[in-house]
Scaffold this active site. Sequence first.
Site, mmCIF file in Angstrom:
data_model
loop_
_atom_site.group_PDB
_atom_site.id
_atom_site.type_symbol
_atom_site.label_atom_id
_atom_site.label_comp_id
_atom_site.label_asym_id
_atom_site.label_seq_id
_atom_site.Cartn_x
_atom_site.Cartn_y
_atom_site.Cartn_z
ATOM 1 C CG HIS A 1 -2.237 0.682 0.973
ATOM 2 N ND1 HIS A 1 -2.673 1.741 1.733
ATOM 3 C CD2 HIS A 1 -3.201 0.473 0.036
ATOM 4 C CE1 HIS A 1 -3.840 2.155 1.289
ATOM 5 N NE2 HIS A 1 -4.183 1.392 0.261
ATOM 6 C CE LYS B 1 -2.214 4.968 -1.678
ATOM 7 N NZ LYS B 1 -2.079 4.274 -0.377
ATOM 8 C CG ASP C 1 17.652 12.493 -10.342
ATOM 9 O OD1 ASP C 1 17.536 11.479 -11.063
ATOM 10 O OD2 ASP C 1 17.471 13.650 -10.767
#
Length: 220
Positions: A148, A150, A155
């Site tokens: 779950h 996100k 870089d």
Amino acid sequence: MSNVGLKWLAITSVIVNPILMYLAYKLSIKSFEEEEREKTEVLFFPDEGIQCPRLESVRGCLDKDCRYKHNPQSLARLQSILRSATTSCEVCMFVIASQELIDILVELHQRGVKVRCIADNQDMDGVLKALRSNGIIVRFDKSDYLMHHKFVVIDNRMVLTGSYNFSRGGMGLNRENIVKVHHPHIVEAYLQEFNEMWRLYGTEKFSYNFRKEIVYEGTG
């Protein structure tokens, strides 16, 4: 120099030096606060509408009847941040289904940016078709539980995280947020989490009952 001149010089130094020190202190505080602001940024969704493509051009939009929004919108800002990647872009999303954002990942890959994606197995076929067919490596959580997370690491110097999914609902319907963070120790923590999952999800089979009790059943 006379004794009077020396006396006035001493008095002036006593008065002026603390003032200069105070001004220098205020400038350093202001510089620090501005630097901290640059390290963080918050985006909220949904947008009011679609940002005018000409908003950030030199001349701006001169069309009085333009139907697009002429103030900054979060999706356009997110797209700009993603496109700023020059070396690597690690995407860890519960859902990756927004074609606009998938197109940016493909664009980065074609520019030579190392793109790696981790997703839940909710939409494996769609993600496989959209990303793997363009040469981007994708790994999935194949367990009975949800991956779950996100977040995105860009870089190795910037993290985007929050409630926002790379989904159609996340783009224009749901109340969502993204926080952009540049602090090195936070970036490192997210990168370690990504690499741990990347290694885990690269095995042929795996199962786990708890985060710290990972049982490998493959050859990774």
